[in-house]
Design an enzyme around this catalytic site. Sequence first.
Site, mmCIF file in Angstrom:
data_model
loop_
_atom_site.group_PDB
_atom_site.id
_atom_site.type_symbol
_atom_site.label_atom_id
_atom_site.label_comp_id
_atom_site.label_asym_id
_atom_site.label_seq_id
_atom_site.Cartn_x
_atom_site.Cartn_y
_atom_site.Cartn_z
ATOM 1 N N SER A 128 -17.865 50.548 -112.666
ATOM 2 C CA SER A 128 -16.717 50.148 -111.853
ATOM 3 C C SER A 128 -15.399 50.458 -112.547
ATOM 4 O O SER A 128 -15.257 50.272 -113.755
ATOM 5 C CB SER A 128 -16.780 48.645 -111.562
ATOM 6 N N GLU B 285 -10.645 67.366 -119.751
ATOM 7 C CA GLU B 285 -11.562 68.185 -120.544
ATOM 8 C C GLU B 285 -12.748 67.349 -121.047
ATOM 9 O O GLU B 285 -13.901 67.798 -121.000
ATOM 10 C CB GLU B 285 -10.793 68.782 -121.727
ATOM 11 N N ARG C 190 -6.571 66.530 -121.804
ATOM 12 C CA ARG C 190 -7.679 66.266 -122.738
ATOM 13 C C ARG C 190 -8.703 65.338 -122.092
ATOM 14 O O ARG C 190 -9.909 65.489 -122.285
ATOM 15 C CB ARG C 190 -7.167 65.639 -124.044
#
EC number: 4.2.1.104
Length: 147
Positions: free
Chosen positions: A114, A91, A88
């Site tokens: 960062s 994605e 996920r």
Amino acid sequence: MNRNDITEKIITTKVAKGITWESVAKKVGLSKEWVTAGCLGQMTFDEKQAKVVGKIFGLTAEEQKWLQVVPYKGSLPTPVPTDPLIYRWYEIVSVYGTTIKELIHEEFGDGIMSAIDFSMDIVRQPDPKGDRVNVVLSGKFLPYKTY
């Protein structure tokens, strides 16, 4: 013996003893997010932290030394993650990565966020339609320099 062996021992002991990451973090004195990443082989513990973790998980002095070795970070077993929860995130970055990039550049200019000067907070957010996962990522903005 290598760092992966130590990680496996930590996970096995965690399950066997019912240890929570939050309880480990409290004993180490750092955030549950950072300590969990360290126990999973993604961060480097100093000697004092390694001793605390070692005591919790029954690690030998040699195994504690492995917790102090700089790991190969970002080491997932496959280029595209297969674990549903980790996928996920893959994605999310695939779908929203360009949007996140554009909005950060619009707000801060040309640079990066960062992951070294960084913190993360994960909390449960109660919701009548089903609890939500609230993740806050905070990284220092690092502008590209001209030279």
